[in-house]
Design a protein around this motif. Structure first.
Motif, mmCIF file in Angstrom:
data_model
loop_
_atom_site.group_PDB
_atom_site.id
_atom_site.type_symbol
_atom_site.label_atom_id
_atom_site.label_comp_id
_atom_site.label_asym_id
_atom_site.label_seq_id
_atom_site.Cartn_x
_atom_site.Cartn_y
_atom_site.Cartn_z
ATOM 1 N N ASP A 204 0.834 -1.208 0.000
ATOM 2 C CA ASP A 204 0.000 0.000 0.000
ATOM 3 C C ASP A 204 0.870 1.261 0.000
ATOM 4 O OD1 ASP A 204 0.693 0.695 2.720
ATOM 5 O OD2 ASP A 204 -0.784 -0.744 3.424
ATOM 6 N N GLU A 205 0.252 2.387 -0.329
ATOM 7 C CA GLU A 205 0.994 3.633 -0.503
ATOM 8 C C GLU A 205 1.697 4.074 0.777
ATOM 9 O OE1 GLU A 205 -1.473 6.654 -2.114
ATOM 10 O OE2 GLU A 205 -1.876 5.563 -3.990
ATOM 11 N N GLU A 206 1.063 3.846 1.929
ATOM 12 C CA GLU A 206 1.659 4.282 3.194
ATOM 13 C C GLU A 206 2.957 3.517 3.473
ATOM 14 O OE1 GLU A 206 0.619 4.562 7.984
ATOM 15 O OE2 GLU A 206 -0.945 4.030 6.548
ATOM 16 N N SER A 209 5.684 4.619 1.152
ATOM 17 C CA SER A 209 6.233 5.909 1.575
ATOM 18 C C SER A 209 7.212 5.736 2.730
ATOM 19 C CB SER A 209 5.084 6.836 1.984
ATOM 20 O OG SER A 209 5.581 8.055 2.497
ATOM 21 N N ARG A 210 6.872 4.869 3.679
ATOM 22 C CA ARG A 210 7.754 4.654 4.826
ATOM 23 C C ARG A 210 9.060 3.978 4.404
ATOM 24 N NH1 ARG A 210 5.113 1.561 9.399
ATOM 25 N NH2 ARG A 210 6.883 2.383 10.550
ATOM 26 N N LEU A 211 8.986 3.156 3.354
ATOM 27 C CA LEU A 211 10.186 2.495 2.847
ATOM 28 C C LEU A 211 10.997 3.411 1.926
ATOM 29 C CD1 LEU A 211 8.685 -1.027 2.010
ATOM 30 C CD2 LEU A 211 10.342 -0.512 3.814
ATOM 31 N N GLY A 212 10.399 4.531 1.521
ATOM 32 C CA GLY A 212 11.083 5.445 0.610
ATOM 33 C C GLY A 212 11.201 4.889 -0.786
ATOM 34 N N LEU A 213 10.187 4.106 -1.209
ATOM 35 C CA LEU A 213 10.226 3.458 -2.525
ATOM 36 C C LEU A 213 9.066 3.945 -3.392
ATOM 37 C CD1 LEU A 213 10.907 -0.253 -1.498
ATOM 38 C CD2 LEU A 213 12.568 1.358 -2.428
ATOM 39 N N SER A 214 9.301 3.947 -4.680
ATOM 40 C CA SER A 214 8.231 4.169 -5.643
ATOM 41 C C SER A 214 7.755 2.809 -6.145
ATOM 42 C CB SER A 214 8.721 5.012 -6.812
ATOM 43 O OG SER A 214 9.644 4.269 -7.609
ATOM 44 N N PRO A 215 6.548 2.727 -6.707
ATOM 45 C CA PRO A 215 6.081 1.435 -7.237
ATOM 46 C C PRO A 215 7.045 0.827 -8.260
ATOM 47 C CG PRO A 215 4.256 2.973 -7.084
ATOM 48 C CD PRO A 215 5.498 3.758 -6.764
ATOM 49 N N ARG A 216 7.743 1.663 -9.038
ATOM 50 C CA ARG A 216 8.675 1.160 -10.041
ATOM 51 C C ARG A 216 9.917 0.522 -9.407
ATOM 52 N NH1 ARG A 216 8.936 5.695 -14.905
ATOM 53 N NH2 ARG A 216 6.754 5.507 -15.567
ATOM 54 N N GLN A 217 10.223 0.916 -8.173
ATOM 55 C CA GLN A 217 11.411 0.382 -7.498
ATOM 56 C C GLN A 217 11.126 -0.904 -6.734
ATOM 57 O OE1 GLN A 217 12.095 4.023 -5.226
ATOM 58 N NE2 GLN A 217 14.052 4.319 -6.295
ATOM 59 N N LEU A 218 9.859 -1.281 -6.631
ATOM 60 C CA LEU A 218 9.487 -2.395 -5.762
ATOM 61 C C LEU A 218 10.144 -3.712 -6.153
ATOM 62 C CD1 LEU A 218 5.742 -2.333 -4.644
ATOM 63 C CD2 LEU A 218 7.765 -2.825 -3.282
ATOM 64 N N HIS A 219 10.345 -3.940 -7.446
ATOM 65 C CA HIS A 219 10.917 -5.237 -7.852
ATOM 66 C C HIS A 219 12.362 -5.383 -7.387
ATOM 67 C CE1 HIS A 219 12.258 -2.634 -11.158
ATOM 68 N NE2 HIS A 219 13.223 -3.513 -11.371
ATOM 69 N N HIS A 220 13.001 -4.278 -6.956
ATOM 70 C CA HIS A 220 14.356 -4.346 -6.409
ATOM 71 C C HIS A 220 14.357 -4.685 -4.910
ATOM 72 C CE1 HIS A 220 16.251 -2.972 -10.038
ATOM 73 N NE2 HIS A 220 15.565 -1.843 -10.051
ATOM 74 N N LEU A 221 13.192 -4.637 -4.270
ATOM 75 C CA LEU A 221 13.119 -4.881 -2.823
ATOM 76 C C LEU A 221 13.518 -6.319 -2.521
ATOM 77 C CD1 LEU A 221 12.201 -3.548 -0.098
ATOM 78 C CD2 LEU A 221 9.977 -4.625 -0.492
ATOM 79 N N PRO A 222 14.577 -6.545 -1.717
ATOM 80 C CA PRO A 222 15.019 -7.921 -1.435
ATOM 81 C C PRO A 222 14.106 -8.612 -0.431
ATOM 82 C CG PRO A 222 16.373 -6.365 -0.222
ATOM 83 C CD PRO A 222 15.453 -5.536 -1.077
ATOM 84 N N LEU A 223 14.206 -9.923 -0.408
ATOM 85 C CA LEU A 223 13.440 -10.727 0.544
ATOM 86 C C LEU A 223 13.954 -10.467 1.957
ATOM 87 C CD1 LEU A 223 11.295 -13.032 0.844
ATOM 88 C CD2 LEU A 223 13.235 -14.603 0.834
ATOM 89 N N HIS A 224 13.045 -10.141 2.867
ATOM 90 C CA HIS A 224 13.427 -9.822 4.246
ATOM 91 C C HIS A 224 13.295 -11.051 5.151
ATOM 92 C CE1 HIS A 224 13.607 -5.772 2.833
ATOM 93 N NE2 HIS A 224 13.776 -5.262 4.029
ATOM 94 N N ILE A 225 14.088 -12.089 4.826
ATOM 95 C CA ILE A 225 14.245 -13.272 5.675
ATOM 96 C C ILE A 225 15.737 -13.445 5.903
ATOM 97 C CG2 ILE A 225 13.913 -15.756 5.914
ATOM 98 C CD1 ILE A 225 11.439 -15.582 4.232
#
Length: 233
Positions: A204-206, A209-225
């Motif tokens: 979600d947008e909130e 925003s807290r992660l400092g990411l845009s929707p286009r950057q999301l695929h770069h988000l690594p797995l948090h395990i």
């Protein structure tokens, strides 16, 4: 003594093809840098997509002894490995166990790990399906996300990601299984792998925003395990 511990970033595989970047390919350079005479062996390490503790040994007998210890510990019902995970969603229960069968299934042109909630005796005997178990505990929660401790008793590819999805709380950065958790009026529910193909995780947008990411950057988000702890004999 013979042991060395490293902190592996997510995305780095343990083994790779010749010429590919992998932990195994880096071991000779690491040995030279540390001035070790013996080769380094991987005792225990998280999967490619996970980050965390890598245990190395410069003694072959130590390596085999510790690997046997981890195998025996699981057989005895012990949990020598502890992971931390950040999840999108908070489990309904603060602690518990996830137990399900897991197997590989072909989906189009790719294979993926899927749960088998009631595996038959024949499929288990043929080892087409493996019964898996993970113990979890919520360490903290805020703003619709949670920090979990995960202790797998069994070992299967993507076990932790699938188990978190069954909790309706996929791991942050899980672009493989998170699509199987849908929402209606904010209430999560489980979709089958056949009806929910893999895609970049939707946040979600909130939270974005807290992660400092845009929707286009999301695929770069690594797995948090993250493999946090190994208990040694």
């Amino acid at each position: 003594g013979a042991l060395l511990a490293l902190n592996k970033p997510s995305g780095l595989p343990i083994l790779g093809r010749s010429g590919d970047l992998s932990l195994d390919a880096l071991l000779p350079a690491l040995r030279r840098r540390l001035g070790l005479t013996a080769d380094l062996h991987v005792v225990k390490a998280p999967a490619r997509e996970c980050s965390g503790l890598v245990l190395l040994s410069s003694c072959y007998h130590t390596t085999k002894k510790l690997q046997q210890f981890f195998t025996n510990a699981r057989c005895k019902g012990q949990y020598p490995a502890a992971y931390r995970a950040i999840t999108v969603g908070v489990p309904a229960e603060m602690e518990g166990e996830i137990c399900t069968g897991l197997c590989w299934k072909q989906q189009g042109d790719r294979a993926m790990v899927v749960p088998v909630l009631a595996p038959g005796r024949r499929s288990l005997a043929r080892k087409d399906v493996k019964n898996t178990l993970t113990r979890y505990r919520v360490l903290g929660a805020a703003e619709g996300c949670a920090l979990l401790q995960l202790q797998p008793k069994t070992s299967f590819p993507e076990q932790l990601q699938v188990h978190l999805t069954l909790l309706l709380c996929p791991a942050l950065g899980d672009h493989e299984h998170s699509s199987q958790v849908g929402r209606v009026l904010g209430v999560p529910f489980l979709l089958t792998p056949e009806t929910a193909p893999s895609r970049t995780q939707v946040l979600d947008e909130e939270l974005l925003s807290r992660l400092g990411l845009s929707p286009r950057q999301l695929h770069h988000l690594p797995l948090h395990i993250h493999l946090q702890e190994l208990v040694l004999p």
